[in-house]
Scaffold this motif. Structure first.
Motif, PDB file in Angstrom:
ATOM      1  N   LEU A 139     -28.274 -11.021 -22.164  1.00 34.27           N
ATOM      2  CA  LEU A 139     -28.896 -10.304 -23.289  1.00 34.27           C
ATOM      3  C   LEU A 139     -29.743  -9.148 -22.780  1.00 34.27           C
ATOM      4  O   LEU A 139     -29.744  -8.051 -23.370  1.00 34.27           O
ATOM      5  N   ALA A 140     -30.466  -9.357 -21.689  1.00 35.88           N
ATOM      6  CA  ALA A 140     -31.310  -8.290 -21.132  1.00 35.88           C
ATOM      7  C   ALA A 140     -30.469  -7.090 -20.717  1.00 35.88           C
ATOM      8  O   ALA A 140     -30.838  -5.931 -20.978  1.00 35.88           O
ATOM      9  N   ILE A 141     -29.335  -7.351 -20.082  1.00 40.26           N
ATOM     10  CA  ILE A 141     -28.443  -6.255 -19.676  1.00 40.26           C
ATOM     11  C   ILE A 141     -27.932  -5.511 -20.904  1.00 40.26           C
ATOM     12  O   ILE A 141     -27.866  -4.273 -20.929  1.00 40.26           O
ATOM     13  N   SER A 142     -27.583  -6.258 -21.948  1.00 38.38           N
ATOM     14  CA  SER A 142     -27.065  -5.646 -23.181  1.00 38.38           C
ATOM     15  C   SER A 142     -28.108  -4.757 -23.854  1.00 38.38           C
ATOM     16  O   SER A 142     -27.828  -3.614 -24.226  1.00 38.38           O
ATOM     17  N   ILE A 143     -29.330  -5.278 -23.990  1.00 37.02           N
ATOM     18  CA  ILE A 143     -30.392  -4.501 -24.656  1.00 37.02           C
ATOM     19  C   ILE A 143     -30.794  -3.300 -23.826  1.00 37.02           C
ATOM     20  O   ILE A 143     -30.918  -2.178 -24.343  1.00 37.02           O
ATOM     21  N   ALA A 144     -31.011  -3.509 -22.525  1.00 37.97           N
ATOM     22  CA  ALA A 144     -31.427  -2.402 -21.663  1.00 37.97           C
ATOM     23  C   ALA A 144     -30.345  -1.328 -21.581  1.00 37.97           C
ATOM     24  O   ALA A 144     -30.651  -0.129 -21.528  1.00 37.97           O
TER      25      ALA A 144
ATOM     26  N   ALA B  39     -28.132  -0.599 -23.943  1.00 41.46           N
ATOM     27  CA  ALA B  39     -27.971   0.083 -25.228  1.00 41.46           C
ATOM     28  C   ALA B  39     -29.210   0.877 -25.640  1.00 41.46           C
ATOM     29  O   ALA B  39     -29.100   1.979 -26.200  1.00 41.46           O
ATOM     30  N   TYR B  40     -30.395   0.344 -25.378  1.00 35.79           N
ATOM     31  CA  TYR B  40     -31.626   0.948 -25.892  1.00 35.79           C
ATOM     32  C   TYR B  40     -32.607   1.389 -24.808  1.00 35.79           C
ATOM     33  O   TYR B  40     -33.590   2.076 -25.108  1.00 35.79           O
ATOM     34  N   GLY B  41     -32.407   0.938 -23.574  1.00 36.51           N
ATOM     35  CA  GLY B  41     -33.325   1.295 -22.501  1.00 36.51           C
ATOM     36  C   GLY B  41     -34.247   0.143 -22.131  1.00 36.51           C
ATOM     37  O   GLY B  41     -34.442  -0.802 -22.903  1.00 36.51           O
ATOM     38  N   MET B  42     -34.828   0.236 -20.955  1.00 33.43           N
ATOM     39  CA  MET B  42     -35.706  -0.818 -20.459  1.00 33.43           C
ATOM     40  C   MET B  42     -36.958  -0.970 -21.310  1.00 33.43           C
ATOM     41  O   MET B  42     -37.495  -2.078 -21.440  1.00 33.43           O
ATOM     42  N   GLY B  43     -37.439   0.101 -21.907  1.00 35.65           N
ATOM     43  CA  GLY B  43     -38.633   0.024 -22.736  1.00 35.65           C
ATOM     44  C   GLY B  43     -38.445  -0.913 -23.919  1.00 35.65           C
ATOM     45  O   GLY B  43     -39.332  -1.716 -24.247  1.00 35.65           O
TER      46      GLY B  43
ATOM     47  N   GLU C 217     -41.219  -0.425 -26.049  1.00 38.67           N
ATOM     48  CA  GLU C 217     -40.774   0.060 -27.349  1.00 38.67           C
ATOM     49  C   GLU C 217     -40.321  -1.151 -28.157  1.00 38.67           C
ATOM     50  O   GLU C 217     -39.861  -2.142 -27.596  1.00 38.67           O
ATOM     51  N   PHE C 218     -40.438  -1.059 -29.477  1.00 38.50           N
ATOM     52  CA  PHE C 218     -40.221  -2.255 -30.294  1.00 38.50           C
ATOM     53  C   PHE C 218     -39.096  -2.028 -31.300  1.00 38.50           C
ATOM     54  O   PHE C 218     -39.192  -1.182 -32.175  1.00 38.50           O
ATOM     55  N   ASN C 219     -38.018  -2.793 -31.105  1.00 47.79           N
ATOM     56  CA  ASN C 219     -36.830  -2.738 -31.946  1.00 47.79           C
ATOM     57  C   ASN C 219     -36.633  -4.115 -32.569  1.00 47.79           C
ATOM     58  O   ASN C 219     -36.538  -5.109 -31.845  1.00 47.79           O
ATOM     59  N   VAL C 220     -36.587  -4.182 -33.907  1.00 46.32           N
ATOM     60  CA  VAL C 220     -36.550  -5.470 -34.597  1.00 46.32           C
ATOM     61  C   VAL C 220     -35.336  -6.301 -34.176  1.00 46.32           C
ATOM     62  O   VAL C 220     -35.440  -7.501 -33.909  1.00 46.32           O
ATOM     63  N   GLY C 221     -34.165  -5.681 -34.111  1.00 45.06           N
ATOM     64  CA  GLY C 221     -32.955  -6.411 -33.726  1.00 45.06           C
ATOM     65  C   GLY C 221     -33.057  -6.990 -32.330  1.00 45.06           C
ATOM     66  O   GLY C 221     -32.696  -8.150 -32.090  1.00 45.06           O
ATOM     67  N   ALA C 222     -33.567  -6.199 -31.399  1.00 44.21           N
ATOM     68  CA  ALA C 222     -33.725  -6.667 -30.024  1.00 44.21           C
ATOM     69  C   ALA C 222     -34.726  -7.813 -29.954  1.00 44.21           C
ATOM     70  O   ALA C 222     -34.512  -8.807 -29.244  1.00 44.21           O
TER      71      ALA C 222
ATOM     72  N   VAL D 189     -24.977 -14.980 -31.667  1.00 44.32           N
ATOM     73  CA  VAL D 189     -24.565 -16.370 -31.436  1.00 44.32           C
ATOM     74  C   VAL D 189     -23.903 -16.497 -30.070  1.00 44.32           C
ATOM     75  O   VAL D 189     -24.166 -17.442 -29.320  1.00 44.32           O
ATOM     76  N   ARG D 190     -23.053 -15.529 -29.727  1.00 41.34           N
ATOM     77  CA  ARG D 190     -22.396 -15.563 -28.418  1.00 41.34           C
ATOM     78  C   ARG D 190     -23.426 -15.454 -27.301  1.00 41.34           C
ATOM     79  O   ARG D 190     -23.321 -16.122 -26.265  1.00 41.34           O
ATOM     80  N   THR D 191     -24.428 -14.622 -27.513  1.00 44.44           N
ATOM     81  CA  THR D 191     -25.454 -14.421 -26.486  1.00 44.44           C
ATOM     82  C   THR D 191     -26.227 -15.701 -26.212  1.00 44.44           C
ATOM     83  O   THR D 191     -26.498 -16.055 -25.065  1.00 44.44           O
ATOM     84  N   VAL D 192     -26.557 -16.423 -27.280  1.00 43.81           N
ATOM     85  CA  VAL D 192     -27.391 -17.620 -27.130  1.00 43.81           C
ATOM     86  C   VAL D 192     -26.579 -18.819 -26.651  1.00 43.81           C
ATOM     87  O   VAL D 192     -27.039 -19.606 -25.826  1.00 43.81           O
ATOM     88  N   PHE D 193     -25.335 -18.947 -27.144  1.00 46.72           N
ATOM     89  CA  PHE D 193     -24.609 -20.204 -26.931  1.00 46.72           C
ATOM     90  C   PHE D 193     -23.394 -20.121 -26.015  1.00 46.72           C
ATOM     91  O   PHE D 193     -23.056 -21.121 -25.366  1.00 46.72           O
TER      92      PHE D 193
END
Length: 436
Positions: free
Chosen positions: A95-100, A102-106, A237-242, A405-409
């Motif tokens: 998940l960290a790789i996906s968020i970083a 798509a949106y950056g490390m912040g 930085e704060f993204n609700v989905g992330a 769901v895929r990310t968590v399970f």
């Protein structure tokens, strides 16, 4: 046996530094590579430059030491006062790789900080929801943790997943000799030396791997003598989905911490964990993970391999394990120490850890025996483990589900086992047909 030696096997009591250091170092060596690997993978995946990557590796050592000290010596209600070793969690990596990416490390760091506060707050109110996790559920989760660690130990034994010499004769030799040294020391040594069986095996395996030319000392050159940790390397930085995605995985991390706490108390302390201890362990998991975010790192969690080490060695003294935590912090401040520890070949670590991981399975079986082998418990345990372990091994099994769901399970058998065990415990009648 002197009081100082006896204190090694007690939570409290002072142990001379000379005796405490090797046992504390044993805990550091058991988890060191696993602690820095998630950060190394994340940095490579999102293309961080070498200077930032090096700073993050230092920071993750410092935060692991801080988290462990907080668990050992609580601050208010944060920390369980149990010999739990904390480190950077693999659970968040994909998940960290996906968020970083798509949106950056912040954005990732902002989600880590907020999610940690949510998990920590849940820990404060543990008495209101811990009834959802009776003994049979805890036993099932601990067993799942043991099973989930076995491939990690096997991959290390063979040289580390992705290594060019994976499964080579040299890795088999080093891993086997290391394991044999640990086993012989565990079976035939007495007292002080027996409790150091993992460290003895590691030293034997490391010396052998040096003679076999498997140790690369190139990374030690050019290391600065001292470098202070870098706070806020990324602006949050704060993204609700992330944030929602990371919070979901934090719940899985809380589950693992509950399982580790139960396994530790049952195997090393020979008792059940108190509700307060589990809540305080979760508080540390969450709130210190928020601090980890300030250091630019992903969340921390309890390390199951160190639970196995405590079970095998019997060493639970808080001061002794605290010495190991201080070594981690020093390793983050003095880069050459961390670089030296990274020279340990994966095959050596695999030889040391394979039996430790098995001891967690053994603890889970013991907890099941205490919960009882009723028809109801059989259904909960067998169905949760078979689906949790089986479904997460089948590639593409969760392809029809949303990404969160895929990310968590999808690749986390502990999360699936936990969810199924909780649901089955809630929906199955207290007496299943056929029981007396």
């Amino acid at each position: 046996m002197s009081n100082s030696v006896e204190n090694l096997y007690r939570l409290d009591g002072r142990v001379p530094l000379g005796k405490a250091l090797p046992f504390g170092l044993q805990h550091v060596l058991a988890m060191f590579v696993s602690n820095i690997t998630p950060i190394m993978i994340l940095a490579a995946a999102v293309g961080l430059d070498s200077a930032i990557s090096a700073a993050l590796i230092q920071n993750c050592m410092v935060i692991a030491g801080i988290g462990t000290l907080v668990q050992l010596f609580p601050v208010w209600r944060v920390g369980s006062r149990l010999p739990i070793v904390m480190g950077i969690s693999f659970t968040f990596l994909s998940l960290a790789i996906s968020i970083a990416g798509a949106y950056g490390m912040g954005t990732l760091i902002g989600a880590v900080i907020v999610g940690g506060l949510v998990e920590g707050t849940l820990g404060l109110f543990v008495k209101y929801w811990i009834k959802l996790i009776p003994h049979v559920v805890s036993a099932t989760v601990v067993t799942a943790i043991g099973f989930s660690l076995l491939p990690i130990g096997a991959n290390s034994f063979a040289g580390g997943q992705g290594a060019t010499d994976f499964g080579s004769m040299s890795n088999w030799i080093v891993g086997s000799v290391t394991l044999l040294a640990c086993l012989l020391c565990q079976v035939f040594a007495k007292g002080f030396l027996r409790s150091l069986s993992v460290l003895v095996g590691l030293v034997v395996g490391y010396v052998l791997s040096c003679f076999m030319g498997m140790v690369d000392f190139g990374g030690l050159s050019g290391q600065s003598i001292i470098a202070l940790p870098r706070i806020l390397p990324f602006t949050p930085e704060f993204n609700v989905g992330a944030i929602l995605s990371v919070v979901a995985v934090y719940l899985v991390s809380a589950t693992e911490t509950i399982g580790d706490t139960s396994a530790l108390c049952n195997s090393a302390l020979k008792r059940d964990p108190a509700t307060r201890e589990m809540g305080s362990a979760i508080c540390c998991d969450g709130f210190v993970s928020s601090v980890s975010g300030l250091f630019g790192c992903t969340p921390i969690t309890s390390f199951s391999q160190n639970v196995g080490l405590a079970a095998i060695s019997g060493v639970v003294n808080r001061f002794t394990i605290g010495v190991g935590a201080v070594v981690m912090i020093i390793g983050g401040v003095f880069p050459v120490i961390g670089a030296a520890l990274t020279t340990i070949p994966q095959a050596v670590l695999g030889g040391c850890t394979i039996m430790m991981f098995g001891s967690i399975l053994f603890a889970g079986f013991g907890m099941m025996a205490r919960a009882g082998f009723s028809q109801r418990n059989m259904v909960i345990v067998s169905l949760s483990l078979s689906m949790g372990l089986g479904f997460t091994q089948a590639t593409g099994m969760f392809a029809i589900f949303p990404e969160i769901v895929r990310t968590v399970f999808a690749e986390n058998c502990v999360a699936v086992v936990f969810l199924l065990a909780v649901v089955l415990n809630l929906v199955l009648p207290k007496k299943v047909q056929g029981e007396m």
